[in-house]
Design a protein around this motif. Structure first.
Motif, short mmCIF file in Angstrom:
data_model
loop_
_atom_site.label_atom_id
_atom_site.label_comp_id
_atom_site.label_asym_id
_atom_site.label_seq_id
_atom_site.Cartn_x
_atom_site.Cartn_y
_atom_site.Cartn_z
N PHE A 172 0.82 -1.21 0.00
CA PHE A 172 0.00 0.00 0.00
C PHE A 172 0.86 1.26 0.00
O PHE A 172 0.61 2.18 -0.77
CB PHE A 172 -0.94 0.01 1.20
CG PHE A 172 -1.76 1.28 1.30
CD1 PHE A 172 -2.70 1.58 0.33
CD2 PHE A 172 -1.56 2.18 2.34
CE1 PHE A 172 -3.44 2.76 0.40
CE2 PHE A 172 -2.30 3.35 2.42
CZ PHE A 172 -3.24 3.63 1.44
N ASN A 173 1.86 1.30 0.86
CA ASN A 173 2.61 2.56 1.02
C ASN A 173 4.02 2.24 1.49
O ASN A 173 4.31 2.20 2.68
CB ASN A 173 1.86 3.43 2.03
CG ASN A 173 2.31 4.87 1.99
OD1 ASN A 173 3.36 5.19 1.45
ND2 ASN A 173 1.52 5.75 2.55
N ASP A 175 6.89 3.93 1.33
CA ASP A 175 7.59 4.97 2.10
C ASP A 175 7.14 5.01 3.55
O ASP A 175 7.95 5.20 4.45
CB ASP A 175 7.36 6.35 1.46
CG ASP A 175 8.38 6.63 0.37
OD1 ASP A 175 9.26 5.78 0.16
OD2 ASP A 175 8.29 7.70 -0.27
N PHE A 176 5.85 4.85 3.75
CA PHE A 176 5.36 4.89 5.13
C PHE A 176 5.91 3.70 5.92
O PHE A 176 6.34 3.85 7.06
CB PHE A 176 3.82 4.87 5.17
CG PHE A 176 3.28 4.88 6.57
CD1 PHE A 176 3.19 6.06 7.28
CD2 PHE A 176 2.89 3.70 7.18
CE1 PHE A 176 2.73 6.07 8.59
CE2 PHE A 176 2.43 3.70 8.49
CZ PHE A 176 2.34 4.88 9.19
N ALA A 178 8.66 2.16 5.39
CA ALA A 178 10.07 2.42 5.67
C ALA A 178 10.20 3.44 6.80
O ALA A 178 11.04 3.29 7.68
CB ALA A 178 10.76 2.94 4.41
N SER A 179 9.33 4.45 6.80
CA SER A 179 9.42 5.50 7.82
C SER A 179 9.11 4.94 9.21
O SER A 179 9.59 5.44 10.21
CB SER A 179 8.48 6.66 7.50
OG SER A 179 7.16 6.36 7.90
N ALA A 180 8.28 3.89 9.26
CA ALA A 180 7.93 3.30 10.55
C ALA A 180 9.03 2.34 11.03
O ALA A 180 8.89 1.72 12.07
CB ALA A 180 6.60 2.57 10.45
#
Lengths: 425, 262
Positions: A172-173, A175-176, A178-180
């Motif tokens: 789904f996302n 980048d998100f 990875a950011s988490a």
């Protein structure tokens, strides 16, 4: 008929291997393919499938015969090489992904064909079945291979179970995720490896040319039927296994017919059926909905003209009227009008009284509601836009059928109008 | 700065060889609503992604709460641009907000009661409770933006980085996001927001970072929103900088010489 019975009853012991093999292969590829589809990486599957051919050939050359472990190992390596090359080209050059896939796919496939002709011209024993890797021959699946496909399926199902959140998250996302702090590179590596594995398992039965359909198509068809990923996965598996077993049967019943094309054709048929017949997203549903709306608009227009006729004649809305009276306020075709009146009668909005009709209590409420919506919208257009008085009627004509009770309330609040506005434009 | 939420030290990030952020250096306060403004292509999103570790800087470093990002990732939440994902994904509002609870250490565990409670609270905070089970494709743009914010809230962080949360949202969503921001500030959270509408900047933010590849200005809105600063950022005064940047790209020059890194 006899061949069908033989097939279903597993009279030929080979049939049971073929059916089990197809179930394993198609389930694996449908599950992994769903994630590839959601990640918009479906076409990578095509590059991988074509890239497996040189791997299979190298495996054959190393083993000296059709040892499934060598063939699968070689396929796995070149399949991975293909995904690596595609990503490398996209990251390091200005070439976009579609072109990169095209380049890698054709290069490795060409290399595979070259290796294949080398094998066929060399003195290898038992190289005959190698051709099957092009278009697939499910009948060639034997007992040992079923075990291996079973193990691959098990690996994929267990991994998907444990990595479900991880796969969902990067699909789904990215980048998100990875950011988490999720280990996105590892997750991607696992997903790509499983994809290569699923495709490698299927090439003997489906062939390198068509194997990618098993990755892309079941998910694409299933997407029409569900908005829930778990349900979608299940539907994709059902579609794929059904096509796989049916395709294997056709190929079994007609000796020498390759399996791949039949499986893909059946799968494509299911996909076409899905986008015609599926609920909400399907073409058929949308056509039916449009027709339903057309009928709704027509009966609402009759109700409106009943109100307008009474208003014009200064009669009470409950008084009876003749069908012909309505023609004096609005142009209807007599045949259509009679059909519409019958429909309104069936709905209990209208009551027949000899040759005349009158509105039931419900019908009165409904006809007032429509006239009110029409006039509220006219007022709204006059107040909020620069529309001319003699244009607002046409603008409101279509909108009155669309306005929901919530919007009606908002209009009422904004315009400060209660009841039915008197002026009609 | 005594209490520092984000420290960006001499940060340079390049894209295809050309610098998008160039020697950007600042420290940001804690517990404030901070706006990042600048013209299109000025490196705002790149700055956020570099802070979040999604892009590798070619030089310089970022510290958050005086520590490396990897040590305190769970104290930072990220709200990407709404258009960066495909909303026709088979998932409900609840499913997406639950992704805010996914962490490295619980990736293979099942959802527990705490997760469910936090997700429900986060959905309620952005006013989407009645849409909880709705498929995300069936939401309006403003509602989708609120789903993204709810997902970040579910991360229970102290620092929130939001990329253009006010783009393409309706008035109702805008005011609900604004009151949520106030609430977060009152709870001592720090929020960094990329914003493009200069009209509303001084109403929304306590502190501003004005960017155009280089750092143009930072400080309170009164300090930053001067005619001179704005002309520097928006007025084409930096065309020379852009020319040098493209020269570097075309000729494969390094942006900094190796031994000059810090």
């Amino acid at each position: 008929m006899q061949t069908l019975i033989d097939f279903i009853t597993f009279k030929d012991p080979n049939v049971i291997y073929v059916v089990l093999g197809m179930i394993c292969i198609n389930t694996s590829s449908a599950v992994i393919g769903t994630f590839a589809f959601l990640r918009k990486r479906a076409l990578i599957g095509d590059a991988i499938a074509h890239a497996l051919l040189p791997g299979v050939c190298l495996g054959f050359i190393l083993a000296g015969d059709k040892n499934i472990i060598y063939l699968l190992g070689g396929a796995f390596l070149t399949g991975w090489l293909a995904t690596f090359l595609v990503d490398y080209i996209v990251n390091q050059t200005k070439i976009k992904q579609d072109a990169a896939i095209g380049i890698v796919l054709s290069t490795l496939f060409a290399f595979g064909i070259v290796l294949m002709s080398v094998i066929q011209n060399g003195d290898y024993a038992n190289e005959g079945g190698l051709n099957n890797f092009l278009f697939g021959q499910a009948a060639a699946i034997n007992k040992d291979e079923v075990y291996i496909f079973g193990i691959i399926l098990l690996v994929i199902l267990v991994a998907t179970y444990f990595f479900y959140r991880a796969f969902l998250s990067i699909s789904f996302n990215y980048d998100f995720a990875a950011s988490a702090g999720l280990p996105v590179k590892t997750i991607e590596f696992v997903l790509t490896s499983l994809t290569v594995l699923a495709i490698a398992a299927g090439i003997q039965a489906l062939g390198v040319v068509l194997m990618s359909a098993l990755i892309i198509t079941p998910a694409a068809a299933a997407r029409f039927w569900s908005n829930n990923l778990r349900v979608m996965l299940l539907i994709a598996v059902v579609f794929s296994v059904f096509s796989g077993v049916l395709g294997a049967y056709v190929s079994y019943a007609n000796a020498g017919v390759p399996t791949g094309p039949w499986v893909v054709l059946i799968l494509s048929l299911i996909t076409i059926i899905s986008f015609v017949f599926s609920t909400k997203k399907g073409i058929l549903y949308r056509i039916l909905l449009a027709n339903k709306n057309k009928r709704k608009i027509f009966t609402e227009n009759i109700l409106k003209s009943i109100f307008q006729w009474h208003e014009k004649k200064q009669k009470d809305i409950a008084e009876p009227f003749a069908a012909a009276d309505l023609l004096s306020v609005r142009l209807f075709s007599t045949r259509e009008l009679n059909k519409g009146l019958v429909k309104l009668k069936q709905k209990g909005l209208l009551v027949a009284d000899g040759t005349k009709f009158y509105l039931s209590a419900e019908g009165i409420v409904e006809s007032k509601r429509i006239v009110r919506l029409h006039r509220l919208w006219e007022h709204y257009l006059l107040r909020r836009t620069s529309m001319d008085e003699n244009h607002v009627h046409a603008g409101a004509e279509a909108i009155e059928h669309v306005l929901s009770p919530e919007i009606e309330k908002e209009l009422e609040k904004e315009l400060g109008i209660l009841g039915i506005p008197k002026d009609d434009y | 700065m005594e209490n520092c939420s984000i420290e960006v030290h001499n940060l340079t990030t390049t894209y295809g060889g050309a610098p998008v952020l160039w020697d950007v250096d600042f420290e940001l306060p804690v517990g404030q609503i901070i706006g990042v403004i600048g013209p299109n292509g000025s490196g705002k999103t790149t700055l956020l992604k570099t802070i979040m570790g999604l892009l590798e800087p070619s030089s310089g470093f970022v510290k958050i709460f005086n520590q490396d990002l990897d040590k305190i990732r769970e104290r930072v939440a990220y709200v990407p641009q709404r258009e960066s994902v495909d909303w026709d994904f088979p998932a409900s509002v609840y499913d997406i907000v639950m992704m805010g609870r996914y962490r490295k250490h619980n990736l293979f565990r099942r959802t527990n009661k705490t997760d469910i409670d936090i997700v429900n609270q986060s959905i309620e905070k952005v006013g989407l409770t009645e849409f909880k089970n709705r498929q995300i494709a069936q939401l309006s743009g403003g509602q989708q933006q609120r789903v993204f914010i709810a997902r970040a809230l579910a991360q229970r962080a102290e620092l929130y980085l939001m990329d253009e949360p006010f783009v393409g949202v309706d008035a109702a969503t805008e005011s609900s996001i604004l009151s949520l921001l106030q609430e977060m500030k009152n709870d001592g959270k720090t929020v960094l927001i990329i914003h493009h509408d200069l009209q509303t900047v001084s109403d929304y933010f306590d502190y501003l970072v004005l960017l155009n590849t280089r750092l143009i200005a930072k400080g309170t809105p009164q300090e930053v929103l001067t005619k001179e600063n704005l002309t520097n950022a928006y007025g084409g005064q930096l065309t020379l900088l852009a020319k040098v940047a493209s020269l570097i790209k075309e000729n494969e020059f390094p942006i900094r010489e190796k031994d000059m890194d810090f």
